[in-house]
Enzyme design. Structure first.
Site, short mmCIF file in Angstrom:
data_model
loop_
_atom_site.label_atom_id
_atom_site.label_comp_id
_atom_site.label_asym_id
_atom_site.label_seq_id
_atom_site.Cartn_x
_atom_site.Cartn_y
_atom_site.Cartn_z
CD1 TRP A 20 -19.89 -31.53 -19.53
CD2 TRP A 20 -21.77 -31.95 -20.66
NE1 TRP A 20 -20.56 -30.72 -19.54
CE2 TRP A 20 -21.94 -30.69 -20.12
CE3 TRP A 20 -22.72 -32.40 -21.81
CZ2 TRP A 20 -22.71 -29.79 -20.25
CZ3 TRP A 20 -23.62 -31.55 -21.91
CH2 TRP A 20 -23.78 -30.14 -21.00
CB SER A 80 -17.79 -39.31 -23.82
OG SER A 80 -17.99 -38.22 -24.83
CG LEU A 81 -15.68 -35.51 -19.15
CD1 LEU A 81 -14.75 -34.52 -19.37
CD2 LEU A 81 -17.07 -34.68 -18.33
CG PHE A 142 -24.91 -33.08 -25.15
CD1 PHE A 142 -24.08 -32.75 -26.28
CD2 PHE A 142 -24.51 -34.19 -24.28
CE1 PHE A 142 -22.66 -32.98 -26.22
CE2 PHE A 142 -23.25 -34.65 -24.35
CZ PHE A 142 -22.40 -34.11 -25.31
CG LEU A 143 -29.10 -37.05 -23.19
CD1 LEU A 143 -30.31 -37.57 -22.15
CD2 LEU A 143 -27.81 -37.67 -22.85
CB ALA A 144 -31.53 -35.83 -29.27
CG LEU A 145 -25.02 -34.23 -31.40
CD1 LEU A 145 -25.33 -34.14 -32.71
CD2 LEU A 145 -24.33 -33.03 -30.76
CD GLN A 146 -24.28 -38.08 -25.32
OE1 GLN A 146 -23.90 -39.15 -25.08
NE2 GLN A 146 -24.35 -37.13 -24.42
CG ASP A 204 -19.56 -40.98 -31.86
OD1 ASP A 204 -19.92 -39.87 -31.57
OD2 ASP A 204 -18.89 -41.47 -30.62
CG HIS A 232 -21.00 -40.47 -28.09
ND1 HIS A 232 -19.71 -40.13 -28.52
CD2 HIS A 232 -21.02 -39.58 -26.99
CE1 HIS A 232 -19.22 -39.61 -27.51
NE2 HIS A 232 -19.88 -39.07 -26.50
#
Length: 254
Positions: A20, A80-81, A142-146, A204, A232
């Site tokens: 995503w 992922s997605l 969101f990228l940082a969370l991954q 992850d 992730h």
């Protein structure tokens, strides 16, 4: 509908489906290494990168769209997605999918009492609510969370940020996020008959490794590769180990 697809190399067909918020270019380094032996197709999913959006991002409809675009049997790599879409593709069109390589994905992306291997619903809803007002900042968070927890997170995050808008500003991210909130593909596992290789990072937080272990037990022909230090995106943080294992899987099933 015309999907944006980049194709590299010659040989057996391999289709790669991104996660995503990103686009097919996120797999560029992996694809370049595979292209010496395979014909690699990097797809921008609907509403991502340079592909136009759908009014509703429905997993079955996207799987049917891919099956029509790639009529010959192919091996499918989904992150992922993209891995969720790949599961639908393999279940709905078993004659079109020779093998699956599922990377940090899940049949379900929301945690509940029956599925502990996911994020809380509120985490995904928060991303959806902030997209309108702070689009670029939301994607970067969101990228940082991954990457959280990976030892090379800073370098990997820099590479992802460099790719984020290289195919243009995506036009249909919210419908795809809606799919992640509602999807439950657990019932598909028994319908997927092709061989599958599963690639998961032990750190992850988005698709915990428990999702990979569930798939390894539920799919009829699956091998699980665990990356103890990865988060992730093991194909970025542990590129060489990932490419080596993926190429072995693809060559075995070609």
């Amino acid at each position: 509908m015309n999907l944006f697809v980049e194709t590299l190399g010659q040989g057996p067909d391999v289709v790669m489906l991104h996660g995503w918020g990103l686009h097919g270019g996120v797999f560029a380094r992996v694809a370049e290494q595979l292209a010496t032996r395979f014909c690699v197709h990097l797809v921008d999913l609907p509403g991502h990168g340079a592909s136009p959006a759908l009014p509703r991002f429905d997993a079955d409809a996207v799987a049917d769209l891919l099956a029509a675009h790639f009529p010959l049997p192919a091996q499918v790599v989904g992150w992922s997605l993209g891995g969720l879409i790949a599961q639908h593709w393999a279940a709905r069109h078993p004659d079109k999918v020779k093998s699956l390589a599922l990377v940090a994905t899940s049949p379900r992306f929301v945690r509940d009492e029956t599925w502990p291997h996911a994020q809380a619903r509120a985490s995904i809803e928060a991303v959806a609510q902030s997209l309108d007002g702070a689009f670029e900042q939301t994607l970067e968070r969101f990228l940082a969370l991954q990457m959280m927890g990976a030892p090379s997170a800073r370098d990997t995050l820099k590479a992802l940020r460099g790719e984020l808008f290289s195919h243009g500003r995506p036009q249909g991210l919210l419908p795809a996020l809606g799919l992640l909130l509602e999807a439950d593909a657990r019932a598909l596992a028994g319908r997927i008959q092709c061989p599958a290789a599963l690639f998961y990072g032990a750190r992850d937080a988005i698709t915990p490794i428990g999702a990979g272990r569930w798939l390894a037990e539920s799919l009829p022909d699956a091998v699980l590769y665990e990356f103890p230090q990865a988060s992730h995106a093991p194909f970025l943080s542990h590129e060489q180990d990932f490419v080596r294992a993926l190429a072995e899987h693809l060559e075995t099933q070609a």
